[in-house]
Design a protein around this motif. Structure first.
Motif, mmCIF file in Angstrom:
data_model
loop_
_atom_site.group_PDB
_atom_site.id
_atom_site.type_symbol
_atom_site.label_atom_id
_atom_site.label_comp_id
_atom_site.label_asym_id
_atom_site.label_seq_id
_atom_site.Cartn_x
_atom_site.Cartn_y
_atom_site.Cartn_z
ATOM 1 N N MET A 10 9.682 -40.058 -89.876
ATOM 2 C CA MET A 10 8.241 -39.908 -89.695
ATOM 3 C C MET A 10 7.731 -38.492 -89.955
ATOM 4 O O MET A 10 6.513 -38.263 -89.980
ATOM 5 N N THR A 11 8.646 -37.528 -90.164
ATOM 6 C CA THR A 11 8.206 -36.163 -90.483
ATOM 7 C C THR A 11 8.581 -35.730 -91.887
ATOM 8 O O THR A 11 8.064 -34.711 -92.373
ATOM 9 N N LEU A 48 2.439 -45.620 -87.961
ATOM 10 C CA LEU A 48 2.694 -46.817 -87.171
ATOM 11 C C LEU A 48 4.179 -47.165 -87.172
ATOM 12 O O LEU A 48 4.772 -47.463 -88.213
ATOM 13 N N VAL A 49 4.790 -47.128 -86.002
ATOM 14 C CA VAL A 49 6.175 -47.545 -85.799
ATOM 15 C C VAL A 49 6.140 -48.879 -85.054
ATOM 16 O O VAL A 49 5.360 -49.048 -84.106
ATOM 17 N N ALA A 87 3.362 -51.477 -91.157
ATOM 18 C CA ALA A 87 4.180 -50.460 -90.506
ATOM 19 C C ALA A 87 4.690 -49.396 -91.469
ATOM 20 O O ALA A 87 5.055 -49.683 -92.613
ATOM 21 N N ALA A 88 4.767 -48.167 -90.976
ATOM 22 C CA ALA A 88 5.415 -47.083 -91.717
ATOM 23 C C ALA A 88 6.907 -47.044 -91.433
ATOM 24 O O ALA A 88 7.691 -46.510 -92.222
ATOM 25 N N LEU A 89 7.325 -47.623 -90.287
ATOM 26 C CA LEU A 89 8.737 -47.631 -89.900
ATOM 27 C C LEU A 89 8.959 -48.772 -88.915
ATOM 28 O O LEU A 89 8.127 -49.005 -88.027
ATOM 29 N N MET A 90 10.087 -49.476 -89.073
ATOM 30 C CA MET A 90 10.520 -50.416 -88.054
ATOM 31 C C MET A 90 11.800 -49.894 -87.428
ATOM 32 O O MET A 90 12.665 -49.372 -88.129
ATOM 33 N N VAL A 91 11.926 -50.060 -86.120
ATOM 34 C CA VAL A 91 13.110 -49.598 -85.397
ATOM 35 C C VAL A 91 13.705 -50.780 -84.650
ATOM 36 O O VAL A 91 12.980 -51.562 -84.020
ATOM 37 N N ARG A 129 2.360 -43.888 -83.306
ATOM 38 C CA ARG A 129 2.169 -44.830 -82.209
ATOM 39 C C ARG A 129 3.177 -45.969 -82.393
ATOM 40 O O ARG A 129 3.613 -46.246 -83.505
ATOM 41 N N LEU A 130 3.528 -46.623 -81.287
ATOM 42 C CA LEU A 130 4.540 -47.673 -81.294
ATOM 43 C C LEU A 130 3.923 -48.999 -80.850
ATOM 44 O O LEU A 130 3.341 -49.078 -79.757
ATOM 45 N N GLU A 131 4.064 -50.019 -81.692
ATOM 46 C CA GLU A 131 3.677 -51.383 -81.342
ATOM 47 C C GLU A 131 4.938 -52.218 -81.161
ATOM 48 O O GLU A 131 5.777 -52.290 -82.071
ATOM 49 N N ILE A 132 5.066 -52.835 -79.996
ATOM 50 C CA ILE A 132 6.220 -53.679 -79.685
ATOM 51 C C ILE A 132 5.752 -55.131 -79.728
ATOM 52 O O ILE A 132 4.979 -55.572 -78.874
#
Length: 472
Positions: A429-430, A295-296, A366-370, A324-327
């Motif tokens: 993410m990889t 989850l990004v 989340a696994a990552l925030m951008v 997948r990206l949630e905005i």
């Protein structure tokens, strides 16, 4: 000396308005500052000057309480709620202020100087007046309407004040005269020192010429001072240009990051009392059980300056299976972003989620925030992600991302470089080892922005302000 080193003083957190879900991070940070002060034993009130209704202001406060953004102990007071007398007309403090203004105007030197109470003050003529009435329909004041002038707040067009019979009791020189009269009234409610934490530059302009022996003005900054291309020598807009000309009149100026404070002093000198006092955030325990692999997320206002379109394209270009990206957020760019997502082959992997009242819950998942923003004030969402143990990939922009991530917890990539942004997403993410390391670093990196750290810095700034004579 009070808790956390706060002197025994009355604290007024001054904002033009404070309305839930309006003005984004500004509202969140301003309410949080008041809450944190109260939780550390300070006598604090929030004071606002928007001419809404008393019922609307009460509803705003109830919503802040419901969300836990303010404690019950913090009043939210409004100038216009308190400008009305129970028997009709203006309140006593306001009538006293116009009487004092009339007496002062008898001195021609003072009258000639009326427009210099705030830099840039102009004796603009109001094209019309907005009449204010109480619940019974009795008028108590009339505000000038300055058409077509973005600097309307600097006008000295008279504010008209009415007595109980609806007759004109007198006038005050513009909005500045009205605001200063109310603050003088509030200062008169105590014999202790009064610290006004001014959260708005427009209000700061109107207070720069106001002197009171027991009042110190500590001016907080919330945003970037630069225009594109956001380099240290980039242009300033008119408001910032005027503000820097008067910044040395405040008893302290609070910059949210060291980088911004340093850029300001390098360009404008050190005549002002420039200090660093960030907006603090809570540091809850990290809950890795809530983490959703793949989850990004993005958590921000959806506005052109946030460049969410960069993130959408970079996420798809990273092309990491299982992600997948949630905005999260809303704003003026919602429609254009919806159209962008619909035009791209996202396979349902990019979703606009709308507003959230609980960004911390999103970041725990989340696994990552951008963040792909073009500029920042402090970048609270970055710090909140770090506090949740969520790594961050961010454009390296002024101000905030570099300050927050220099202790670890994320990757910085060149501003505007979508390929580099995609590569940063792909790397985190990889590469499980990299993501694990960044996640472990994140809470420690966030600790520099904790509520305790912010209040320690604020207490030091207040002590500095109170130690000297007023600078006005």
């Amino acid at each position: 000396m009070g808790i956390e080193g706060f002197p025994d003083a009355a604290f007024l957190v001054l904002s033009s308005r404070l309305i839930p879900d309006l003005d984004g991070g500004y509202t969140i940070a301003t309410a949080a500052r008041a809450r944190q002060l109260a939780e550390r034993g300070a006598d604090v009130q929030i004071v606002t000057v928007d001419p809404g209704t008393a019922s609307a202001h009460a509803a705003h406060r109830e919503e802040f309480l419901r969300r836990g953004m303010l404690p019950v102990s913090v009043p939210l007071r409004n100038l216009f709620d308190e400008a009305v007398a129970p028997d009709g007309g203006a309140a006593g403090w306001l009538r006293d202020a116009v009487a004092a203004a009339a007496a002062a105007a008898s001195d021609t030197a003072v009258a000639a100087d009326a427009a210099s109470d705030h830099p840039g003050g102009t004796a603009a003529v109001a094209s019309e007046y907005r009449e204010l009435t109480d619940a019974a329909g009795r008028r108590y004041a009339a505000l000038p309407v300055i058409q077509g002038n973005p600097d309307w707040h600097l006008s000295t067009a008279p504010v008209i004040v009415y007595d109980a019979d609806g007759a004109t009791a007198g006038t005050l020189p513009g909005f500045g005269g009205l605001y200063r009269a109310w603050l003088a009234h509030l200062a008169g409610e105590t014999d202790r020192p009064v610290v006004v934490i001014c959260e708005s530059r427009q209000l700061g302009e109107l207070l720069a010429g106001w002197s009171h022996p027991r009042v110190r003005i500590v001016h907080a900054i919330h945003t970037m001072h630069l225009e594109p291309p956001y380099t240290p020598d980039a242009p300033l807009n008119a408001l910032w240009t005027r503000w820097f000309a008067i910044s040395d009149r405040f008893d302290a100026v609070l910059w949210p990051t060291q980088a911004q404070r340093d850029d300001v002093e390098a360009r404008f000198g050190d005549a002002a009392v420039n200090l660093v006092a960030p907006h603090g955030i809570p540091l809850p325990p990290v809950d890795d059980d809530a983490r959703e692999p793949g989850l990004v997320v993005s958590v921000s206002r959806l506005a052109p300056g946030k460049r969410i379109d960069h993130l959408v394209r970079a996420f798809l270009a990273a092309d990491v299976p299982g992600t997948r990206l949630e905005i999260w957020g809303d704003g003026p760019s919602t429609a254009s972003l919806t159209a962008l997502v619909e035009s791209l082959d996202t396979g349902g992997r990019v979703r606009l989620m709308g507003h959230t009242d609980d960004p911390a819950a999103v970041l725990r998942r989340a696994a990552l925030m951008v963040t792909s923003t073009a500029f920042e004030g402090q970048g609270l969402s970055i710090v909140e992600a770090l506090a949740a143990g969520c790594p961050v990939v961010a454009y390296d922009v002024r101000y905030g991302p570099g300050d927050a991530l220099r202790r670890g917890g994320g990757l910085l990539v060149p501003s505007g470089d979508e390929a580099a942004l995609a590569d940063g997403i792909r790397r985190v993410m990889t590469d499980a080892a990299l993501r694990t390391r960044l996640a472990a670093e994140a809470p420690q990196a966030a600790s520099a922005w904790s509520e305790d750290a912010a209040m320690t810095a604020l207490a030091a700034a207040v002590r500095t302000a109170l130690a000297g004579a007023p600078r006005r």
